[in-house]
Design a protein around this motif. Structure first.
Motif, PDB file in Angstrom:
ATOM      1  N   ILE A  34     -51.545  -8.638  34.295  1.00 40.81           N
ATOM      2  CA  ILE A  34     -50.325  -9.861  34.936  1.00 40.81           C
ATOM      3  C   ILE A  34     -49.050  -8.279  35.456  1.00 40.81           C
ATOM      4  O   ILE A  34     -49.018  -7.817  34.903  1.00 40.81           O
ATOM      5  CB  ILE A  34     -49.732 -10.465  33.393  1.00 40.81           C
ATOM      6  N   GLU A  58     -47.394 -13.561  37.585  1.00 40.29           N
ATOM      7  CA  GLU A  58     -48.789 -13.366  38.123  1.00 40.29           C
ATOM      8  C   GLU A  58     -49.733 -12.811  37.630  1.00 40.29           C
ATOM      9  O   GLU A  58     -49.860 -12.210  36.539  1.00 40.29           O
ATOM     10  CB  GLU A  58     -48.654 -12.512  40.005  1.00 40.29           C
ATOM     11  N   ALA A  59     -50.868 -13.847  37.344  1.00 37.29           N
ATOM     12  CA  ALA A  59     -52.008 -13.451  36.364  1.00 37.29           C
ATOM     13  C   ALA A  59     -53.418 -13.621  36.992  1.00 37.29           C
ATOM     14  O   ALA A  59     -53.716 -14.171  37.427  1.00 37.29           O
ATOM     15  CB  ALA A  59     -51.797 -15.036  35.457  1.00 37.29           C
ATOM     16  N   ARG A  84     -55.574 -16.759  36.476  1.00 39.26           N
ATOM     17  CA  ARG A  84     -54.937 -17.767  35.931  1.00 39.26           C
ATOM     18  C   ARG A  84     -55.214 -19.178  35.507  1.00 39.26           C
ATOM     19  O   ARG A  84     -54.761 -19.993  35.371  1.00 39.26           O
ATOM     20  CB  ARG A  84     -54.446 -17.790  37.649  1.00 39.26           C
ATOM     21  N   ARG A 105     -54.304 -20.536  32.308  1.00 37.53           N
ATOM     22  CA  ARG A 105     -53.822 -22.123  31.582  1.00 37.53           C
ATOM     23  C   ARG A 105     -54.447 -23.245  31.136  1.00 37.53           C
ATOM     24  O   ARG A 105     -53.679 -23.343  30.364  1.00 37.53           O
ATOM     25  CB  ARG A 105     -53.105 -22.645  33.202  1.00 37.53           C
ATOM     26  N   ARG A 159     -52.728 -16.825  41.629  1.00 41.24           N
ATOM     27  CA  ARG A 159     -51.775 -15.899  40.751  1.00 41.24           C
ATOM     28  C   ARG A 159     -50.994 -16.516  39.652  1.00 41.24           C
ATOM     29  O   ARG A 159     -50.525 -16.386  38.823  1.00 41.24           O
ATOM     30  CB  ARG A 159     -52.086 -14.515  41.042  1.00 41.24           C
ATOM     31  N   CYS A 160     -50.140 -17.096  40.720  1.00 39.48           N
ATOM     32  CA  CYS A 160     -48.647 -17.232  39.941  1.00 39.48           C
ATOM     33  C   CYS A 160     -48.607 -18.325  39.336  1.00 39.48           C
ATOM     34  O   CYS A 160     -49.719 -19.585  38.930  1.00 39.48           O
ATOM     35  CB  CYS A 160     -47.913 -17.762  40.577  1.00 39.48           C
ATOM     36  N   ILE A 161     -47.735 -18.183  37.780  1.00 40.62           N
ATOM     37  CA  ILE A 161     -48.245 -19.351  36.611  1.00 40.62           C
ATOM     38  C   ILE A 161     -46.745 -19.275  36.124  1.00 40.62           C
ATOM     39  O   ILE A 161     -46.611 -18.247  36.108  1.00 40.62           O
ATOM     40  CB  ILE A 161     -48.850 -19.408  35.851  1.00 40.62           C
TER      41      ILE A 161
END
Ligand SMILES: *Cc1c(COP(=O)(O)O)cnc(C)c1O
Length: 370
Positions: free
Chosen positions: A271, A293-294, A297, A301, A341-343
């Motif tokens: 991440i 960013e993961a 993702r 989640r 990638r964003c969370i």
């Protein structure tokens, strides 16, 4: 044991101030002070003094604040305004409704507008840059201002998420012709519905905004130009006044949570975290959001949800330029990739340190096996 860590806890915001809210409602109601009254004036003065802006003007929401800012700042029909694609649709729609053409560009490594992409997007029709001070961070306004000056462009700021955020000691929303603030309930300073403000240092723009928010009427009741109704309710201002007294404490706590996330997750190679609160003395972030960013993702989640942890993907997972029905034709591969990638992890005033450690433990659990 599963622990419930919601992304946001609206009722807890109410219960934290319940007695004071009720007293404020009673006070305003008893006085019958609903439109353009002293609680609003006090709130505007408090905002101006906190941000160092010469003027703060309460309006109905930050989208109106942006749009009226463009109008008061003299944006002409057809003028191109460069924005980050990683922003709320509101930034783009405000430009459009004010008669301009929003031009989305790439997101940078700090989630704010990518400065190199700005230069590449400048055309003979470009008139302004409207950076979004995203997630409570103000972008490098030295570099952005240099670009603007070199190309004779105005700056307007979408600082809806950045009340109290600073660059080089100067508050978000005070660098350009206008800035905006949002008091939407999920913002760091939220009211009981919609609310916003315009920030400006310009006497003429200030005067225009006062008229633009109130049917174009001046103090004598003469209507000077076509305008709308976009006032911040005095009752909302009263609720905001009482929460605003604790705002510096709220910002401090948010920065502590961000530092803890960094400490717990900073070594995880799967991440990428936002910048650490103390990583660069030029930036003072208020962490409206903790956006990472993961890898994997979507799986992360689902896993976190099963473990009781609420997360959110900003803008429903779509940056501005992906709303193709609005006619955007920009090709922004960096931003497209970022949005795979964003969370955002929970960062709110109702979470305890134990909650935070629970979230971090679960994130690390996830990457141990995947
Ligand atoms: C919330 C937000 C807005 C819009 O604010 P409203 O008060 O809901 O109109 C605009 N831009 C950004 C970046 C936001 O986060």
């Amino acid at each position: 044991m599963i622990r419930n860590v919601p992304f946001f806890n609206y009722p807890s915001v109410y219960s934290a101030y319940r007695q004071e809210f009720i007293a404020a409602l009673d006070n305003v109601g008893t006085r019958g002070a609903f439109i353009l009254q002293k609680d609003l004036v006090e709130f505007e003065q408090a905002l101006a003094s906190y941000t160092g802006a010469k003027y703060a003007i309460g309006v109905a929401n930050a989208t109106d604040a942006l749009e009226m800012g463009f109008v008061a700042g003299g944006l002409q029909p057809g003028a191109e305004v460069i924005i980050s694609s990683h922003t709320m649709m509101a930034t783009a729609s405000a430009v459009h409704v004010a008669g301009g053409v929003p031009v989305p560009v790439e997101v940078g490594s700090d989630r704010c507008i990518d400065l190199e992409s700005i230069e590449a997007a400048i055309t003979p029709r470009t008139r302004a840059i409207c950076p979004t001070q995203l997630n409570g961070r103000t972008c490098d306004m030295d570099r952005l201002t240099k670009i603007a000056q070199a190309h004779h462009l105005d700056i307007y700021e979408d600082s809806a998420q950045a009340l109290g955020s600073k660059f080089n000691g100067r508050s978000a929303g005070t660098f350009g012709k206008t800035g905006c603030l949002s008091f939407y309930p999920a913002k760091v300073l939220g009211c009981f519905g919609d609310g916003g403000a315009v920030l400006t240092n310009d006497d003429e723009i200030y005067r225009k905004i006062l008229l633009l928010r109130d049917h174009g009427r001046n103090a004598e009741g003469e209507v000077e130009f076509w305008a709308r109704n976009s006032r911040l309710d005095n009752l909302q201002a009263a609720f905001l006044n009482l929460q605003f007294k604790d705002y510096p404490k709220v910002v401090t706590r948010r920065r502590v949570i961000a530092a803890l996330y960094q400490q717990r997750l900073g070594d995880c190679s799967r991440i990428q975290l936002p910048p650490h609160p103390d990583s660069n003395p030029k930036h003072f972030d208020i962490y409206q959001n903790y956006e990472i960013e993961a890898d994997k993702r979507d799986e992360l989640r689902v896993f976190l949800k099963e473990q009781g942890v609420g997360t959110l993907i900003q803008w429903g997972g779509r940056p501005v330029h992906q709303f193709s029905k609005l006619g955007f034709t920009q090709c922004l591969p960096k931003t497209d990739n970022f949005f795979k990638r964003c969370i955002m992890l929970p960062l709110n005033m109702s979470m305890t340190d134990d909650d935070l450690h629970y979230v971090c433990d679960r994130v690390l659990d996830f990457y141990r096996t995947r």
